[in-house]
Design a protein around this motif. Sequence first.
Motif, mmCIF file in Angstrom:
data_model
loop_
_atom_site.group_PDB
_atom_site.id
_atom_site.type_symbol
_atom_site.label_atom_id
_atom_site.label_comp_id
_atom_site.label_asym_id
_atom_site.label_seq_id
_atom_site.Cartn_x
_atom_site.Cartn_y
_atom_site.Cartn_z
ATOM 1 N N GLU A 8 39.700 26.841 46.160
ATOM 2 C CA GLU A 8 40.354 27.002 47.621
ATOM 3 C C GLU A 8 41.318 28.252 47.589
ATOM 4 O OE1 GLU A 8 40.617 24.130 45.991
ATOM 5 O OE2 GLU A 8 42.690 23.259 45.801
ATOM 6 N N HIS A 9 41.693 28.600 46.257
ATOM 7 C CA HIS A 9 42.795 29.771 46.239
ATOM 8 C C HIS A 9 42.100 30.919 45.977
ATOM 9 C CE1 HIS A 9 45.823 26.792 47.082
ATOM 10 N NE2 HIS A 9 45.481 26.281 45.734
ATOM 11 N N SER A 10 40.887 31.197 45.594
ATOM 12 C CA SER A 10 39.947 32.216 45.007
ATOM 13 C C SER A 10 40.416 33.459 45.779
ATOM 14 C CB SER A 10 38.400 31.927 44.798
ATOM 15 O OG SER A 10 37.872 31.618 46.204
ATOM 16 N N GLY A 11 40.586 33.393 47.334
ATOM 17 C CA GLY A 11 40.839 34.664 47.815
ATOM 18 C C GLY A 11 42.182 35.117 47.834
ATOM 19 N N GLU A 12 43.049 34.387 47.435
ATOM 20 C CA GLU A 12 44.558 34.569 47.504
ATOM 21 C C GLU A 12 44.931 35.242 46.224
ATOM 22 O OE1 GLU A 12 47.176 31.664 48.999
ATOM 23 O OE2 GLU A 12 45.050 30.204 49.234
ATOM 24 N N VAL A 13 44.092 35.629 45.041
ATOM 25 C CA VAL A 13 44.531 36.341 44.022
ATOM 26 C C VAL A 13 43.403 37.268 43.630
ATOM 27 C CG1 VAL A 13 46.367 34.896 42.680
ATOM 28 C CG2 VAL A 13 43.935 34.455 42.546
ATOM 29 N N GLU A 14 43.445 38.515 43.202
ATOM 30 C CA GLU A 14 42.610 39.412 42.994
ATOM 31 C C GLU A 14 42.369 39.918 41.753
ATOM 32 O OE1 GLU A 14 43.222 42.847 45.627
ATOM 33 O OE2 GLU A 14 43.595 41.635 47.415
ATOM 34 N N PHE A 15 43.589 39.778 40.890
ATOM 35 C CA PHE A 15 43.290 40.305 39.557
ATOM 36 C C PHE A 15 43.083 41.779 39.415
ATOM 37 C CE2 PHE A 15 42.705 35.737 39.085
ATOM 38 C CZ PHE A 15 44.330 35.393 38.544
ATOM 39 N N ARG A 16 43.655 42.637 40.153
ATOM 40 C CA ARG A 16 43.208 44.057 40.066
ATOM 41 C C ARG A 16 43.260 44.661 38.671
ATOM 42 N NH1 ARG A 16 46.991 45.177 45.109
ATOM 43 N NH2 ARG A 16 47.903 43.390 44.208
ATOM 44 N N TYR A 17 44.456 44.248 38.125
ATOM 45 C CA TYR A 17 44.607 44.864 36.629
ATOM 46 C C TYR A 17 43.857 44.171 35.628
ATOM 47 C CZ TYR A 17 48.622 46.781 39.093
ATOM 48 O OH TYR A 17 49.257 47.231 39.949
#
Length: 123
Positions: free
Chosen positions: A108-117
């Motif tokens: 349910e939180h998968s779209g809230e963090v992107e881990f761009r780094y």
Amino acid sequence: MEPVQTLRESNSGFEIVWQGYLTVPFVQEWRKLSEIWTDTQGKIIQLDLSAIQRIDSAGIQLLMYLKVLSEKKHQSLQLKNHSLAVLKVLDILGLVSFFGDRVKVKKEHSGEVEFRYGTRKVG
């Protein structure tokens, strides 16, 4: 909010559960609770962050300090069960790889963090 720390000891080390706000007041109060880092050479210290509701720069600095201190004392510090608040800050600052711990993101939180780094460990 008052800081809360729960400590469980096992044969291999300790599990600490922090609860509440990992902010300046917690960091100031934490000094009284920090004996665990003084004489546990060779132990594994797992820090459960599942109940952290808010984290600021003081909290991040404390986590980074403990990571470096643990390496100097030949301890293993493992962050686990990161709350969404913690994940968001680590993601924004690109610090997931600094800590090098396995990160689990609830569906349910998968779209809230992107881990761009990225999440690959550095070093």
